[in-house]
Design an enzyme around this catalytic site. Structure first.
Site, PDB file in Angstrom:
ATOM      1  N   ALA A 217      45.335  46.306  33.890  1.00 17.17           N
ATOM      2  CA  ALA A 217      45.126  45.817  35.258  1.00 17.17           C
ATOM      3  C   ALA A 217      45.279  44.300  35.308  1.00 17.17           C
ATOM      4  CB  ALA A 217      43.736  46.229  35.756  1.00 17.17           C
ATOM      5  N   TYR A 218      44.697  43.631  34.315  1.00 16.79           N
ATOM      6  CA  TYR A 218      44.803  42.171  34.288  1.00 16.79           C
ATOM      7  C   TYR A 218      46.260  41.740  34.086  1.00 16.79           C
ATOM      8  CZ  TYR A 218      43.984  37.310  32.976  1.00 16.79           C
ATOM      9  OH  TYR A 218      44.025  35.946  32.922  1.00 16.79           O
ATOM     10  N   CYS A 219      46.965  42.412  33.167  1.00 16.38           N
ATOM     11  CA  CYS A 219      48.380  42.096  32.926  1.00 16.38           C
ATOM     12  C   CYS A 219      49.181  42.263  34.219  1.00 16.38           C
ATOM     13  CB  CYS A 219      48.972  43.018  31.858  1.00 16.38           C
ATOM     14  SG  CYS A 219      48.370  42.698  30.192  1.00 16.38           S
TER      15      CYS A 219
ATOM     16  N   SER B 162      48.162  42.040  37.222  1.00 17.67           N
ATOM     17  CA  SER B 162      47.822  40.991  38.192  1.00 17.67           C
ATOM     18  C   SER B 162      48.528  39.687  37.845  1.00 17.67           C
ATOM     19  CB  SER B 162      46.296  40.782  38.253  1.00 17.67           C
ATOM     20  OG  SER B 162      45.826  40.069  37.117  1.00 17.67           O
ATOM     21  N   GLN B 163      48.654  39.381  36.563  1.00 21.74           N
ATOM     22  CA  GLN B 163      49.309  38.136  36.158  1.00 21.74           C
ATOM     23  C   GLN B 163      50.820  38.212  36.402  1.00 21.74           C
ATOM     24  OE1 GLN B 163      47.249  35.299  35.069  1.00 21.74           O
ATOM     25  NE2 GLN B 163      46.246  36.828  36.335  1.00 21.74           N
TER      26      GLN B 163
END
Lengths: 257, 267
Positions: free
Chosen positions: A163-165, A167-168
């Site tokens: 999820a973080y990847c 978003s980036q």
């Protein structure tokens, strides 16, 4: 010390937006300080009072003129309020820096919809709202500089970080697309990509006991100070032909297979 | 924090420093406080640039050098150490573009290929090799390679230039992985369309007015100065193996003609 005039931000007005988990929140005060040191007036928009106070304190301590406001960057009304307040105080907005990165690690099959939406909201929706509000003003002014602080995970994967990847990666693509869409309005949109950073000042020998540190070609974690001068270049007038690009300052991580 | 952007007292070697982008970098480096050794094949242009450096109160050193000859490169490094006392930064900017006319692959001769790769890629390798042991032994140093957007994307019928510039990016990354632990970093500057005398030969592939570039203009040699100063300075100490692309937004796009803006409603 001779420093190129091109790096000066005299009379420029910068909004620095900060939100995130511990490791990303530590950047915001250093970003505000760097812009103030280069001569910009700084308006800090932070989610946490601690981050806001420390950012304003650092920027003022170096001889700048800084003010802060608390806000929720995912809320459209809050974002409008940030720009209204900044314009009331300083009359213009030349620079926007988004350091909006809530880190999140969890086995992907266990990630709930709420968690996913929180990460995307605080990391992507927030940048979308801030950029849109800034772009409107900057197009009217006929100039502007936007810098999004992202992670190397915009281009690389990592366990428990889908999820973080995502978003980036979304913010990197927003950066590229806005650079094209607003290029003819004299607005430049770039990103600074970070790697493994820490604001702790461990002795090198101690730090290198960590496997992660030995994985970094420069064999040390970065410190927020490491990205500050690049930010000043990207927000200056001399950064006119560089747009839509990420600059990774990560000790060589992205060169690593 | 911004004191780190000063080059006060640093020694920089710039290859291809007599004209075009190299000259623009030398001018900015000297204004930021650096002493500069300027290497290029022809003595005339580099002596003029040295005079400019000296007029700013810095030391300048003209070293006529053909970087495709490794003995001349060794001499360039030795002379810089003798005359300027140290080497903090190497900027590999020398490149031969005059012979790189676009041509179908079956018309590119062995001689053309070797001559192009020798100057554009082997020259950078020789220069990096010549300073590397010195930099590793003193535990600090910066190598900056100047590549091109053509090193990241294909260009019709332009083999030698694209391949050599692509090689520069890999030289940077391999130096970064190998020398980073000794305090020596390597990074690349990737310029886009910047008309100089050296790019005359493939001007056919350059856009005329900048219409196809997202920000609407061609680059100027002056655009590169602050980037070279940043990468040469201690302000970029944690940057390694990376590139800074300066191309008016060209590489951020490249997916459709400039200005192609579809309007598709949600159904």
């Amino acid at each position: 010390m001779p420093i190129l005039e091109e790096y000066r931000l005299t009379d420029r007005v910068a909004i620095v937006a900060g939100d995130g988990t511990l490791d990303s929140n530590v950047f915001t005060p250093y970003l505000a300080e760097a812009l103030a040191e280069a001569g910009a007036r700084v308006f800090v928009a932070a989610r946490s009072a601690d981050v806001m106070d420390e950012s304003v304190r650092r920027a003022n301590a170096i001889g700048g003129e800084a003010h802060g406001i608390l806000c929720d960057h995912t809320n459209e009304q809050d974002v409008e309020m940030v720009f209204t307040e900044a314009l009331n105080r300083f009359g213009r907005v030349d620079i926007l820096v988004n350091n909006l990165r809530t880190e999140f690690g969890k086995s992907f099959d266990q990630v709930t919809v709420d968690e996913y939406e929180t990460v995307m909201g605080r990391n992507v929706r927030s940048v979308f709202l801030m950029c849109r509000a800034a772009g409107t003003r900057m197009m009217a002014q006929g100039r502007g500089r936007i810098v999004n602080i992202i992670s190397g995970l915009a281009e690389r994967g990592l366990w428990n970080s889908a999820a973080y990847c995502a978003s980036q990666g979304a913010v990197l693509q927003l950066t590229k697309a806005l650079a094209l869409e607003w290029g003819r309005h004299n607005i430049r949109v770039n990103a600074i990509g970070t790697g493994w950073f820490s604001s702790e000042e461990l002795p090198l020998e101690e730090a290198q006991k960590e496997l992660l540190v030995r994985f970094i070609p420069l064999r040390r974690k970065g410190h927020p100070r490491d990205i500050a001068p690049a930010l000043v270049y990207l927000t200056s007038d001399s950064c006119d032909y560089t747009t839509g690009q990420p600059i990774y300052i990560d000790g060589g991580l992205m060169a690593h297979p | 924090m911004l004191d780190k952007l000063s080059l006060d007292g640093k020694v920089v070697i710039v290859t291809g420093g007599g004209t075009g982008l190299g000259k623009a970098m030398v001018q900015a480096l000297a204004r930021a406080g650096a002493n500069v050794a300027i290497a290029a094949r022809r003595r005339g242009p580099i002596e003029e640039v040295v005079a400019e450096v000296e007029s700013l109160g810095r030391k300048g050193l003209a070293i006529p050098t053909d970087v495709s000859d490794s003995r001349q490169v060794e001499h360039m490094v030795a002379l810089t150490l003798d005359e300027l006392g140290k080497i903090d930064v190497l900027i590999n900017n020398a490149g031969r573009t005059a012979e790189n006319n676009p041509a179908p692959i079956w018309e590119v001769t062995d001689e053309e290929w070797r001559a192009g790769i020798d100057t554009n890629l082997s020259g950078a390798f020789y220069c990096a090799r010549a300073v590397s042991k010195y930099m590793v032994d003193r535990g600090s140093g910066k190598i900056i390679n100047v590549a091109s957007g053509f090193g990241l994307r294909g260009v019709r019928d332009l083999y030698i230039y694209t391949c050599s510039k692509g090689g520069m990016l890999q030289l940077t990354r391999t130096l970064a992985m190998s020398l980073g632990r000794y305090g020596v970093t390597a990074n690349t500057i990737v310029p886009g369309f910047i008309p100089t005398r050296g790019t005359d030969s493939f001007r056919r592939s350059l856009p005329g007015s900048g219409d196809v570039i997202p920000i609407g203009r061609l680059g100027q040699p002056e655009d590169i100065g602050p980037i070279a100063v940043f990468l040469a300075s201690n302000a970029s100490d944690y940057m390694n193996g990376e590139m800074i692309i300066m191309d008016g937004g060209g590489l951020a796009g490249g997916y459709a003609p400039t200005g192609h803006a579809p309007e598709i409603p949600i159904v």
